[in-house]
Design a protein around this motif. Structure first.
Motif, PDB file in Angstrom:
ATOM      1  N   VAL A  30      -5.636   7.382 -51.402  1.00 18.64           N
ATOM      2  CA  VAL A  30      -4.351   6.968 -51.970  1.00 18.64           C
ATOM      3  C   VAL A  30      -4.010   7.793 -53.206  1.00 18.64           C
ATOM      4  O   VAL A  30      -2.892   8.264 -53.375  1.00 18.64           O
ATOM      5  N   ASP A  31      -5.004   8.014 -54.054  1.00 13.26           N
ATOM      6  CA  ASP A  31      -4.716   8.733 -55.305  1.00 13.26           C
ATOM      7  C   ASP A  31      -4.398  10.211 -55.061  1.00 13.26           C
ATOM      8  O   ASP A  31      -3.573  10.792 -55.742  1.00 13.26           O
ATOM      9  N   TRP A  63       2.448  12.294 -51.659  1.00 12.62           N
ATOM     10  CA  TRP A  63       3.430  11.246 -51.367  1.00 12.62           C
ATOM     11  C   TRP A  63       4.739  11.801 -50.844  1.00 12.62           C
ATOM     12  O   TRP A  63       5.596  11.047 -50.382  1.00 12.62           O
ATOM     13  N   THR A  64       4.920  13.127 -50.935  1.00 11.01           N
ATOM     14  CA  THR A  64       6.184  13.680 -50.431  1.00 11.01           C
ATOM     15  C   THR A  64       6.219  13.715 -48.908  1.00 11.01           C
ATOM     16  O   THR A  64       7.249  13.950 -48.309  1.00 11.01           O
ATOM     17  N   LYS A  65       5.058  13.468 -48.276  1.00  9.63           N
ATOM     18  CA  LYS A  65       5.055  13.369 -46.811  1.00  9.63           C
ATOM     19  C   LYS A  65       5.510  11.967 -46.419  1.00  9.63           C
ATOM     20  O   LYS A  65       4.983  10.981 -46.917  1.00  9.63           O
ATOM     21  N   GLU A  66       6.458  11.910 -45.492  1.00  6.61           N
ATOM     22  CA  GLU A  66       7.043  10.603 -45.168  1.00  6.61           C
ATOM     23  C   GLU A  66       6.174   9.783 -44.217  1.00  6.61           C
ATOM     24  O   GLU A  66       6.199   8.577 -44.233  1.00  6.61           O
ATOM     25  N   LEU A  72       1.433   6.751 -43.257  1.00  5.75           N
ATOM     26  CA  LEU A  72       0.987   5.652 -44.119  1.00  5.75           C
ATOM     27  C   LEU A  72       0.495   4.455 -43.320  1.00  5.75           C
ATOM     28  O   LEU A  72      -0.166   3.577 -43.869  1.00  5.75           O
ATOM     29  N   GLY A  73       0.805   4.421 -42.033  1.00  6.94           N
ATOM     30  CA  GLY A  73       0.528   3.237 -41.222  1.00  6.94           C
ATOM     31  C   GLY A  73      -0.949   2.871 -41.172  1.00  6.94           C
ATOM     32  O   GLY A  73      -1.313   1.699 -41.313  1.00  6.94           O
ATOM     33  N   THR A 124      -3.273   3.657 -43.307  1.00  6.39           N
ATOM     34  CA  THR A 124      -3.666   3.181 -44.644  1.00  6.39           C
ATOM     35  C   THR A 124      -3.301   1.706 -44.808  1.00  6.39           C
ATOM     36  O   THR A 124      -4.088   0.908 -45.323  1.00  6.39           O
ATOM     37  N   SER A 167       5.443   0.560 -43.000  1.00  4.27           N
ATOM     38  CA  SER A 167       5.322   1.906 -43.558  1.00  4.27           C
ATOM     39  C   SER A 167       6.443   2.836 -43.110  1.00  4.27           C
ATOM     40  O   SER A 167       6.723   3.827 -43.785  1.00  4.27           O
ATOM     41  N   GLY A 174       8.340   5.147 -45.739  1.00  6.99           N
ATOM     42  CA  GLY A 174       8.588   6.575 -45.545  1.00  6.99           C
ATOM     43  C   GLY A 174      10.040   6.942 -45.803  1.00  6.99           C
ATOM     44  O   GLY A 174      10.328   7.974 -46.410  1.00  6.99           O
ATOM     45  N   VAL A 180      10.609   6.972 -49.508  1.00  8.27           N
ATOM     46  CA  VAL A 180      10.043   8.208 -50.074  1.00  8.27           C
ATOM     47  C   VAL A 180      11.000   9.375 -49.806  1.00  8.27           C
ATOM     48  O   VAL A 180      11.249  10.199 -50.691  1.00  8.27           O
ATOM     49  N   LYS A 231      12.853  11.762 -52.594  1.00  8.36           N
ATOM     50  CA  LYS A 231      12.841  13.234 -52.586  1.00  8.36           C
ATOM     51  C   LYS A 231      14.257  13.785 -52.675  1.00  8.36           C
ATOM     52  O   LYS A 231      14.518  14.752 -53.388  1.00  8.36           O
ATOM     53  N   LYS A 265       2.896   3.828 -57.892  1.00  8.01           N
ATOM     54  CA  LYS A 265       2.850   4.881 -58.926  1.00  8.01           C
ATOM     55  C   LYS A 265       3.988   5.873 -58.758  1.00  8.01           C
ATOM     56  O   LYS A 265       4.184   6.749 -59.590  1.00  8.01           O
TER      57      LYS A 265
END
Lengths: 141, 113
Positions: free
Chosen positions: A92-93, A97-100, A103-104, A106, B57, B61, B64, B68, B97
């Motif tokens: 996560v860290d 994050w610019t990738k859309e 996340l599923g 995770t 999610s 997305g 996000v 951008k 964050k």
């Protein structure tokens, strides 16, 4: 008790139906409402991934969900017959994050008590949720 | 399953009220709305998710993607969300964050100003 099976055509319109049916079964098994919310999101994520996996390779076969209570837990298996994917390692860290997308998995890992990904003729996602009595301490489950 | 999207201006901010369920089926409508708003010069956005009943999610997305877009115009995108079930997936994914998240629209308008 045998699992209930739900066979969904690979169309994203059915993701809402998957959420509705699986969460209804979980409520019936005695899962508390906060835990049902977690289950609902995890089912949505895994069903979305499965349906998109079929769409990417134009597989018309259904995505199969099997679910039911098991010894104080509620288990959901979601099987697709797509080409599969390697579940990403959670970071996560360090995540970009610019990738859309992406996340599923995770989210599933963050919500389910236990999850495994099995790749054989597609991807099988096995998720387990405690029925959730630990919060109110009534000793069931 | 319905998704409602309504926007209005609050001072220098554009507030997008999102209601209903945001998933892979409905998220394209949210993406289109954000693209349209940014394309029309709305670069300081507050997405009010108070009436969102479900978000996964795919919805994250899209948000996000919206962030951008506004950042490419030196803009901002803040969120209003007071529902624990939704905040939880922002925390799990580390997106707390990335987005400023406020409990109420008033707080967002004051803090972002």
């Amino acid at each position: 008790m045998s699992d209930v099976e739900l066979h969904l055509p690979p169309d994203v319109v059915y993701v809402g139906l998957a959420r509705l049916v699986v969460t209804a079964a979980a409520r019936q098994s005695g899962m508390d409402s906060a835990r049902v919310e977690d289950l609902k999101i995890a089912v949505s994520e895994a069903t979305t991934n499965a349906i998109l996996a079929h769409q990417r390779v134009e597989v018309a076969m259904p995505v199969v969900l099997a679910f039911g209570p098991r010894e104080g837990q509620f288990q959901v298996t979601i099987q697709d017959t797509g080409p599969g994917f390697d579940p990403p390692v959670d970071d996560v860290d360090g995540r970009d994050w610019t990738k859309e997308g992406g996340l599923g998995v995770t989210v599933i890992r963050g919500l389910a008590d236990d999850v495994s990904f099995v790749r054989e003729k597609g991807t099988q996602v096995n998720m387990t949720f405690a029925v959730g009595f630990e919060d109110n301490g009534n000793g069931r489950g | 399953m319905e998704l409602s999207l309504n926007h209005r201006t609050e001072g220098e901010y554009t507030v997008l009220d999102v209601g209903g369920e945001v998933d892979v089926y409905t998220a394209p409508k949210l993406r289109e709305k954000l693209v349209e708003l940014v394309g029309n010069g709305h670069h300081r956005l507050i997405v009010d998710m108070t009436k969102v009943e479900f978000l996964d999610s795919t919805g994250l997305g899209v948000l996000v993607g919206g962030l951008k877009r506004v950042r490419s115009h030196e803009g901002t995108l803040a969120l209003v969300c007071d529902q624990e079930r939704i905040l939880k997936i922002f925390r799990i994914t580390g997106l707390t964050k990335v987005f400023p998240i406020y409990d109420s629209l008033d707080e967002a308008l004051q803090s972002e100003a």
